[in-house]
Motif scaffolding. Structure first.
Motif, PDB file in Angstrom:
ATOM      1  N   ARG A   1      25.825  23.112  16.670  1.00 40.08           N
ATOM      2  CA  ARG A   1      26.332  23.052  15.290  1.00 40.08           C
ATOM      3  C   ARG A   1      27.846  23.170  15.205  1.00 40.08           C
ATOM      4  O   ARG A   1      28.475  22.542  14.347  1.00 40.08           O
ATOM      5  CB  ARG A   1      25.649  24.111  14.428  1.00 40.08           C
ATOM      6  CG  ARG A   1      25.860  25.556  14.886  1.00 40.08           C
ATOM      7  CD  ARG A   1      24.930  26.494  14.114  1.00 40.08           C
ATOM      8  NE  ARG A   1      25.147  27.900  14.460  1.00 40.08           N
ATOM      9  CZ  ARG A   1      24.611  28.494  15.518  1.00 40.08           C
ATOM     10  NH1 ARG A   1      23.828  27.798  16.346  1.00 40.08           N
ATOM     11  NH2 ARG A   1      24.839  29.778  15.757  1.00 40.08           N
ATOM     12  N   ASN A   2      28.459  23.945  16.072  1.00 40.43           N
ATOM     13  CA  ASN A   2      29.919  24.091  16.023  1.00 40.43           C
ATOM     14  C   ASN A   2      30.628  22.882  16.638  1.00 40.43           C
ATOM     15  O   ASN A   2      31.675  22.438  16.148  1.00 40.43           O
ATOM     16  CB  ASN A   2      30.343  25.378  16.726  1.00 40.43           C
ATOM     17  CG  ASN A   2      29.877  26.617  15.977  1.00 40.43           C
ATOM     18  OD1 ASN A   2      29.885  26.633  14.744  1.00 40.43           O
ATOM     19  ND2 ASN A   2      29.452  27.637  16.697  1.00 40.43           N
TER      20      ASN A   2
ATOM     21  N   VAL B   1      33.154  16.391  15.771  1.00 37.71           N
ATOM     22  CA  VAL B   1      32.947  14.984  16.114  1.00 37.71           C
ATOM     23  C   VAL B   1      32.684  14.192  14.840  1.00 37.71           C
ATOM     24  O   VAL B   1      31.818  14.565  14.043  1.00 37.71           O
ATOM     25  CB  VAL B   1      31.771  14.824  17.096  1.00 37.71           C
ATOM     26  CG1 VAL B   1      31.509  13.351  17.397  1.00 37.71           C
ATOM     27  CG2 VAL B   1      32.054  15.587  18.388  1.00 37.71           C
ATOM     28  N   GLU B   2      33.433  13.114  14.644  1.00 42.07           N
ATOM     29  CA  GLU B   2      33.361  12.349  13.402  1.00 42.07           C
ATOM     30  C   GLU B   2      31.939  11.898  13.087  1.00 42.07           C
ATOM     31  O   GLU B   2      31.480  11.989  11.943  1.00 42.07           O
ATOM     32  CB  GLU B   2      34.292  11.126  13.512  1.00 42.07           C
ATOM     33  CG  GLU B   2      34.273  10.233  12.288  1.00 42.07           C
ATOM     34  CD  GLU B   2      34.794  10.936  11.038  1.00 42.07           C
ATOM     35  OE1 GLU B   2      34.320  10.601   9.933  1.00 42.07           O
ATOM     36  OE2 GLU B   2      35.654  11.832  11.170  1.00 42.07           O
ATOM     37  N   ARG B   3      31.223  11.380  14.082  1.00 42.96           N
ATOM     38  CA  ARG B   3      29.902  10.822  13.835  1.00 42.96           C
ATOM     39  C   ARG B   3      28.864  11.885  13.512  1.00 42.96           C
ATOM     40  O   ARG B   3      27.837  11.595  12.891  1.00 42.96           O
ATOM     41  CB  ARG B   3      29.451   9.999  15.065  1.00 42.96           C
ATOM     42  CG  ARG B   3      28.180   9.197  14.858  1.00 42.96           C
ATOM     43  CD  ARG B   3      27.834   8.375  16.087  1.00 42.96           C
ATOM     44  NE  ARG B   3      27.677   9.205  17.267  1.00 42.96           N
ATOM     45  CZ  ARG B   3      26.555   9.859  17.574  1.00 42.96           C
ATOM     46  NH1 ARG B   3      25.510   9.796  16.784  1.00 42.96           N
ATOM     47  NH2 ARG B   3      26.483  10.584  18.669  1.00 42.96           N
ATOM     48  N   THR B   4      29.082  13.139  13.915  1.00 37.96           N
ATOM     49  CA  THR B   4      28.044  14.165  13.772  1.00 37.96           C
ATOM     50  C   THR B   4      28.385  15.272  12.775  1.00 37.96           C
ATOM     51  O   THR B   4      27.540  16.122  12.501  1.00 37.96           O
ATOM     52  CB  THR B   4      27.756  14.821  15.137  1.00 37.96           C
ATOM     53  OG1 THR B   4      28.957  15.419  15.645  1.00 37.96           O
ATOM     54  CG2 THR B   4      27.245  13.787  16.131  1.00 37.96           C
ATOM     55  N   ARG B   5      29.596  15.256  12.238  1.00 31.22           N
ATOM     56  CA  ARG B   5      29.983  16.381  11.371  1.00 31.22           C
ATOM     57  C   ARG B   5      29.222  16.404  10.051  1.00 31.22           C
ATOM     58  O   ARG B   5      29.217  17.422   9.352  1.00 31.22           O
ATOM     59  CB  ARG B   5      31.481  16.352  11.115  1.00 31.22           C
ATOM     60  CG  ARG B   5      31.986  15.164  10.353  1.00 31.22           C
ATOM     61  CD  ARG B   5      33.507  15.218  10.181  1.00 31.22           C
ATOM     62  NE  ARG B   5      34.183  15.516  11.439  1.00 31.22           N
ATOM     63  CZ  ARG B   5      35.473  15.306  11.651  1.00 31.22           C
ATOM     64  NH1 ARG B   5      36.221  14.795  10.698  1.00 31.22           N
ATOM     65  NH2 ARG B   5      36.011  15.597  12.822  1.00 31.22           N
TER      66      ARG B   5
ATOM     67  N   ALA C   1      25.671  21.152  10.640  1.00 30.64           N
ATOM     68  CA  ALA C   1      27.133  21.149  10.767  1.00 30.64           C
ATOM     69  C   ALA C   1      27.813  21.108   9.406  1.00 30.64           C
ATOM     70  O   ALA C   1      28.878  21.707   9.215  1.00 30.64           O
ATOM     71  CB  ALA C   1      27.579  19.958  11.616  1.00 30.64           C
ATOM     72  N   SER C   2      27.200  20.416   8.444  1.00 32.56           N
ATOM     73  CA  SER C   2      27.800  20.283   7.120  1.00 32.56           C
ATOM     74  C   SER C   2      27.444  21.436   6.187  1.00 32.56           C
ATOM     75  O   SER C   2      28.020  21.559   5.105  1.00 32.56           O
ATOM     76  CB  SER C   2      27.354  18.969   6.483  1.00 32.56           C
ATOM     77  OG  SER C   2      25.952  18.991   6.220  1.00 32.56           O
TER      78      SER C   2
ATOM     79  N   VAL D   1      37.090  17.032  22.419  1.00 31.78           N
ATOM     80  CA  VAL D   1      36.461  18.351  22.265  1.00 31.78           C
ATOM     81  C   VAL D   1      35.878  18.880  23.569  1.00 31.78           C
ATOM     82  O   VAL D   1      35.304  19.965  23.598  1.00 31.78           O
ATOM     83  CB  VAL D   1      35.370  18.317  21.168  1.00 31.78           C
ATOM     84  CG1 VAL D   1      35.964  17.893  19.846  1.00 31.78           C
ATOM     85  CG2 VAL D   1      34.213  17.400  21.562  1.00 31.78           C
ATOM     86  N   GLY D   2      35.993  18.117  24.655  1.00 32.80           N
ATOM     87  CA  GLY D   2      35.548  18.609  25.955  1.00 32.80           C
ATOM     88  C   GLY D   2      34.091  18.380  26.271  1.00 32.80           C
ATOM     89  O   GLY D   2      33.527  19.036  27.150  1.00 32.80           O
TER      90      GLY D   2
END
Length: 311
Positions: A93-94, A99-103, A108-109, A219-220
């Protein structure tokens, strides 16, 4: 406000790769974020989980006689793919927020609370339990073996460049369960079918990971798409060729005739089309090629069906 542990939301955002936004919009507002959390708007995932199950049932000669088992395995694939997505989103979730596609994913939202996500996970696992009870003893025991793999998967992208290989073991596990549900005896053909499926998953999930290469690097998050760099198409070609080799040997062990291998030609042609037409710098094209594996799985099912019924 919370309703039996679930929280209402006035707005639910879809990820860019959602396939059924309209269908999700028809659901009551309280249900929409949970449908999205289980990826019910993206059926490609449960098709890809189901196909190895169906292949093994068909190759073991049980697709017609035990057609009901295919339906149970389909239900199990939908439920457990959903459960896996919920668990993955709880762990990630963090990271998903970065990440643009998953936020925009429900956890996450903030559309779904962590407590509600765990409750939804439990419900999906109960559906999976009903399916598990339909299996014979050996298939039940093997099915339980997937729990460790599923639990560890979300952490693989943090510790290895090849989380796709781990996903391959997870998403191909049904090849073992489906076979043993029909013929409760381990065989080399079954293991080769499973091994080939692992390489298939690595190939198509590498294509899928092309969408996130830039965000993952920032983000690694590690992936085979990043590891392969400019050699994506060659790498996917190697994985697909290894998949076809494993399946070909499995087919030969069941029916040692060249005609048996011809059943794999449609699948081989489709996989080569994916590689030949892939545009690695185009995320939309990568998504289209990834989704085409739903059809690829069907082609492989037909090959297993023909061979299994003739064998």
């Amino acid at each position: 406000m919370p309703v039996y542990g679930f929280e209402m939301t006035s707005e639910v955002k879809h990820t860019p790769d959602s396939e059924h936004k309209g269908l999700i919009g028809l659901l009551p507002s309280v249900a929409r974020p949970y449908a999205l959390l289980a990826r019910l708007d993206r059926p490609i995932g449960w098709w890809l989980l189901f196909w190895p199950c169906a292949w093994s049932v068909a190759l073991a000669g049980g697709a017609i006689q035990h057609w009901d088992m295919l339906l149970w395995l389909l239900l199990g694939s939908i439920a457990m793919r959903g459960a896996g997505c919920v668990y993955n989103d709880i762990v990630d979730r963090n990271l998903d927020k970065q990440v643009e596609r998953t936020r925009s994913r429900p956890l996450a939202s903030g559309a779904v609370s962590l407590k509600a996500a765990w409750t939804w996970l439990g419900i999906l696992c109960l559906i999976g339990l009903v399916v598990w009870l339909q299996l014979n003893l050996i298939a039940k025991l093997v099915a339980l073996g997937s729990i460790v793999l599923v639990a560890a998967y979300p952490f693989m992208k943090r510790i290895t460049w090849w989380p796709q290989a781990w996903l391959g073991m997870v998403f191909s596990w049904g090849a073992l369960v489906g076979w043993l549900a029909i013929s409760p005896t381990f065989s080399m053909a079954m293991l080769l079918l499973y091994l080939g499926s692992i390489f298939w998953v690595i190939g198509y999930d590498t294509i899928y990971a092309l969408q996130d290469r830039e965000d993952d690097a920032l983000v690694g998050i590690r992936s085979s798409a990043l590891r392969l760099g400019d050699n994506i198409r060659f790498g996917v070609l190697v994985f697909y060729m290894l998949a076809l080799l494993g399946w070909a040997v499995a087919f030969w062990m069941i029916r040692p005739q060249w005609l048996a291998l011809a059943a794999l030609i449609p699948m081989a042609m489709h996989l080569l089309w994916q590689i030949g037409s892939l545009r690695s710098d185009d995320g939309a094209d990568a998504l289209d090629k990834f989704r085409s594996n739903r059809f690829a799985g069907f082609l492989m099912f037909l090959a297993c069906l023909v061979l299994g019924e003739a064998g």
